[in-house]
Design an enzyme around this catalytic site. Sequence first.
Site: not given
Length: 407
Positions: A22, A69, A98, A144, A146, A290, A321, A364
């Site tokens: 992904k 996300g 977020r 992050s 990302q 992750d 999480r 997850r």
Amino acid sequence: MNVLVQTNQADLQGKIAVTGSKSETNRLLLLQALFPNITLANMSNSDDSEVMQKALKGNDEIVDIHHAGTAMRFLTAYFAVNEGREVVLTGSKRMTERPIKVLVEALQQLGAQISYEKEEGYPPIRIKGQKITAHKVSIPANVSSQYISALLLVAPKLENGIELTLVGEITSIPYIKMTLALLNDLDIKTNFEGNVITVFPKEKVDTKEMVVESDWSSASYFFSLVALSQSATINISSYKASSLQGDSALVKLYQELGVNASFENNLLTLKKQADFQPKSVTFDLNHTPDIAQTIVVTCFGLGIGCHLTGLHTLKIKETDRLEALYVELTKLGASISVTNDSLTLEPSTSINKNVHIATYNDHRMAMAFAPLALKVPIIIDNAEVVSKSYPDYWEDFKTLQFQVSEI
């Protein structure tokens, strides 16, 4: 849909084909939108990648990316540099909780026009695509990855590229390196020295097919199954010994949890170590957050303790999480404590049966807890949430002789 997962198999044998990563797919989809002569093979069939693809191909003014996300971060940068296009980028209720402010402010430093439709710092956001000529920008290094990758991916199409300074200690370096490696594969020049990353502009790239490696995060659940089995040999395709994906660290980490991994012709073979004696572990997962859920559930199933650090980004994922792990493992009988960036599990020998595991709209959570079915029957609530990253998950479980029944 809630499912009861159980098995009476002591020995796991099977072959699994996992679709493309992904993380790689979504990066390459964005690059393909910038350079349409790229073609992609072995793409992820995840919800996140389908949402990303639809958003890049569509012409809607309101772009809803649901729970994705990665798509939120990458598309924020993409639409900001898409001259003349105006969109409102939004998502699920959780997505509106977020944070996106760090990325928005970085893009605004470059001259992007982005405003908040509701609460400052959070989606939905309105983006008016601009021609960007500024090229120097700084961003906190511990956010992050990302956010950082979003800026790097659009950089080749900026008139002067980008010079990105990361302020502080860098986290999730493997994902940054993955982004740079994909740019390099397209002969886009980059430089990563100290805390400064430079991506040089490139108007056109050569026509090329990019083959996506299978997803290592998805492989993690089979590492967990092998670790929790009495004996097992599972083959998974298609994987490389030298991977761009940070989660390939699974190979080394799970050696300490009783799993031997070997490669031959892009086939990854997982085998349970003979005479494995479990003992408590300490891992720093700063670069691979992750796989934290998978690891802690594996340790619980093995009856050993673990201390995991480097988990600060888990609080802003699909759910918090760390809190979710605390709640669900406690239901199963675990003794666990969490801080803002760490988790400590005490060794224990009993597991409560037929417990309902809440998944919090987090793929997850569902996939990490399912391997415990090797120890006790377990109920996964809202089991369809796996489609976010791994739509074939339950079918692949069935090929390994698990009973997965709707209740």
